[in-house]
Design a protein around this motif. Structure first.
Motif, PDB file in Angstrom:
ATOM      1  N   PRO A 273      47.134  20.322 -32.225  1.00 16.70           N
ATOM      2  CA  PRO A 273      47.074  18.883 -32.473  1.00 16.70           C
ATOM      3  C   PRO A 273      47.488  18.111 -31.224  1.00 16.70           C
ATOM      4  O   PRO A 273      48.384  18.528 -30.483  1.00 16.70           O
ATOM      5  CB  PRO A 273      48.071  18.675 -33.616  1.00 16.70           C
ATOM      6  CG  PRO A 273      48.160  20.005 -34.290  1.00 16.70           C
ATOM      7  CD  PRO A 273      47.989  21.025 -33.206  1.00 16.70           C
TER       8      PRO A 273
ATOM      9  N   ARG B 144      39.792   7.563 -33.990  1.00 16.38           N
ATOM     10  CA  ARG B 144      41.086   8.102 -33.572  1.00 16.38           C
ATOM     11  C   ARG B 144      41.129   8.270 -32.049  1.00 16.38           C
ATOM     12  O   ARG B 144      41.371   9.360 -31.527  1.00 16.38           O
ATOM     13  CB  ARG B 144      41.399   9.421 -34.287  1.00 16.38           C
ATOM     14  CG  ARG B 144      41.339   9.320 -35.808  1.00 16.38           C
ATOM     15  CD  ARG B 144      41.838  10.556 -36.509  1.00 16.38           C
ATOM     16  NE  ARG B 144      43.299  10.616 -36.471  1.00 16.38           N
ATOM     17  CZ  ARG B 144      44.115   9.907 -37.272  1.00 16.38           C
ATOM     18  NH1 ARG B 144      43.614   9.040 -38.141  1.00 16.38           N
ATOM     19  NH2 ARG B 144      45.408  10.037 -37.183  1.00 16.38           N
TER      20      ARG B 144
ATOM     21  N   ASP C 264      45.335  13.132 -32.618  1.00 15.50           N
ATOM     22  CA  ASP C 264      45.576  13.526 -34.003  1.00 15.50           C
ATOM     23  C   ASP C 264      46.745  12.734 -34.583  1.00 15.50           C
ATOM     24  O   ASP C 264      46.769  12.430 -35.779  1.00 15.50           O
ATOM     25  CB  ASP C 264      45.858  15.028 -34.083  1.00 15.50           C
ATOM     26  CG  ASP C 264      44.661  15.863 -33.667  1.00 15.50           C
ATOM     27  OD1 ASP C 264      43.647  15.844 -34.380  1.00 15.50           O
ATOM     28  OD2 ASP C 264      44.732  16.503 -32.598  1.00 15.50           O
TER      29      ASP C 264
ATOM     30  N   ARG D 263      48.728   8.855 -39.867  1.00 18.17           N
ATOM     31  CA  ARG D 263      49.209   9.557 -38.674  1.00 18.17           C
ATOM     32  C   ARG D 263      49.351   8.639 -37.459  1.00 18.17           C
ATOM     33  O   ARG D 263      49.179   9.053 -36.314  1.00 18.17           O
ATOM     34  CB  ARG D 263      48.309  10.749 -38.356  1.00 18.17           C
ATOM     35  CG  ARG D 263      48.445  11.890 -39.369  1.00 18.17           C
ATOM     36  CD  ARG D 263      47.536  13.029 -39.031  1.00 18.17           C
ATOM     37  NE  ARG D 263      46.134  12.714 -39.322  1.00 18.17           N
ATOM     38  CZ  ARG D 263      45.102  13.449 -38.938  1.00 18.17           C
ATOM     39  NH1 ARG D 263      45.306  14.535 -38.219  1.00 18.17           N
ATOM     40  NH2 ARG D 263      43.877  13.092 -39.257  1.00 18.17           N
TER      41      ARG D 263
END
Length: 425
Positions: free
Chosen positions: A5, A87, A100, A291
């Motif tokens: 990640p 993202r 991530d 996130r």
């Protein structure tokens, strides 16, 4: 092979670095982004601005984080756009980083509260560059006065009675009281004025009343002109307009009156609350964004979740978010701030300390704690040693050392006639 990640941390201040370091043993790759190649220890910037510390004493090369953490890389740049669907973060350099997890820790800047002229004519004190600009302006004002305004009043105005304003005013007063008579024999130190303007009826609003009273009395004993319950109506190139229209001529106006989130934050697609700070939940997650986290001065909790815009909350939040990301799907309790107390110094052997587990302290004991905490919190042994040497030269060799760390300023031009030689003293 599965890709680790990718965690992007925007901002290398207290909160951002704490998040990065908390991920040292995690199976992730971290990219730290900051517009500067260095971290700035903001609580000591006023010591740079008043000629006691070198800028290198309070800055730390951000790429040095790799010396103890090989899962991090540094990219210099500023976040311009965040695409939450893709993202990605687009940087000022043109580089686009996919993430991530995203940690927003970019900090804040000066808040001028719409005061006319303040943004153009007042000098903030939140970055290394700003501290150096203040330092050069202060010593230019003294040089100019020594050549062209002997016998006239010279004034430096500080706007804001929080820790930065109080500490800056105290340091400038000691410069005037101890150093100006030796370094600038052409000037009458009683004509060099340090004025602190605060709209509230007292200084240091986060402190207890007895601490506030001590700070005010200590500044007055040093000769600081305190203007409490006084609003700054406008800042002009030659001074400030205060109260009912009184004009205070000033060669330098230092703005320490509050902070706000930079305008670019409004374009990041995140909810903003009081002071345009990013709203987070009790796990430091940005509301409505998966996130994505925010820590430090730039964030505010829901409801009564606002924390002081200080180093300790930022560091604790950053460390918490790092642990949260490292935990993956494991549950982590909500963030809980542990208040370790607040400190402010006024000058040599004079400070106030409200530290958890101790009684409220004033004077030398508080000053000793303030020095110890700030030196220990610096980010490297080199910084700690250099700061100790320079602060020691300033405060321990009080009666024997009259020196200042200065930069290059243009020599003032003589206005009308030759400059007489200073009298011997």
């Amino acid at each position: 092979m599965a890709t680790r990640p990718h965690v992007v941390v925007l901002g290398g201040g207290f909160g951002g670095l704490a998040a990065v370091r908390a991920l040292r043993k995690a199976d992730v790759h971290v990219t730290l982004v900051d517009r500067h190649p260095y971290n700035t220890f903001q609580p000591l910037l006023y010591q740079v601005a008043t000629g006691t510390l070198n800028p290198g004493d309070v800055t730390w090369f951000l790429r040095s984080v790799r010396s103890k953490q090989d899962n991090v890389t540094f990219v210099q740049g500023a976040a311009e756009r965040i695409d939450h669907d893709a993202r990605t973060v687009a940087l000022s350099s043109g580089e686009v980083l996919a993430f991530d997890h995203l940690v927003i820790a970019t900090g804040v800047g000066a808040n001028y509260f719409g005061t006319p002229g303040a943004e153009h004519h007042a000098m903030p004190l939140y970055t290394r560059t700003e501290a150096l600009a203040v330092r050069d302006a202060v010593f230019w004002a003294l040089e100019e006065a020594s050549v062209n305004h002997r016998g006239e009043d010279v004034r430096i105005v500080i706007v804001g009675g929080g820790p930065t304003g109080v500490e800056t005013a105290g340091a400038l007063a000691e410069l005037r009281n101890k150093d100006v008579p030796v370094l600038y024999p052409e000037l009458n130190p009683y004509k060099v004025h340090v004025t602190l303007v605060e709209m509230a009826p007292h200084l240091l609003t986060a402190f207890a009343p007895e601490s506030r009273a001590y700070a005010a009395d200590s500044l007055r004993r040093r000769g600081v002109d305190l203007r409490l319950s006084t609003k700054v109506n406008a800042v002009r190139p030659d001074g400030v307009v205060v109260g009912d229209g009184e004009f205070l001529p000033a060669g330098v106006v230092i703005w320490a009156s509050g902070v706000t989130v930079p305008d670019v934050g409004a374009t990041w697609g995140v909810p903003q609350g009081a002071g345009h700070r990013i709203v987070v939940d009790d796990h430091q997650r940005v509301l409505g964004r998966d996130r994505v986290y925010a820590v430090g001065d730039i964030c505010v909790g829901e409801g009564e979740g606002a924390l002081p815009q200080l180093a300790q909350p930022a560091m604790q939040q950053g460390h918490y978010v790092g642990r949260l990301i490292a935990a993956g799907t494991e549950p982590v309790p909500a963030f809980e701030y542990k208040d370790k107390g607040i400190l402010a110094t006024i000058g040599r052997a004079s400070a106030v300390a409200e530290v958890a587990g101790l009684p409220r302290l004033q004077g030398f004991p508080a000053w000793a704690i303030w020095n110890g905490v700030h030196i220990v919190t610096l980010l490297s042994n080199r910084n700690r040693l250099s700061a100790m040497v320079n602060l020691g030269a300033k405060y321990l060799a009080w009666s024997r050392t009259h020196n200042a760390i200065v930069g290059d300023t243009q020599a003032p031009a003589l206005h009308g006639g030759a400059t007489p030689a200073p009298e011997n003293r």
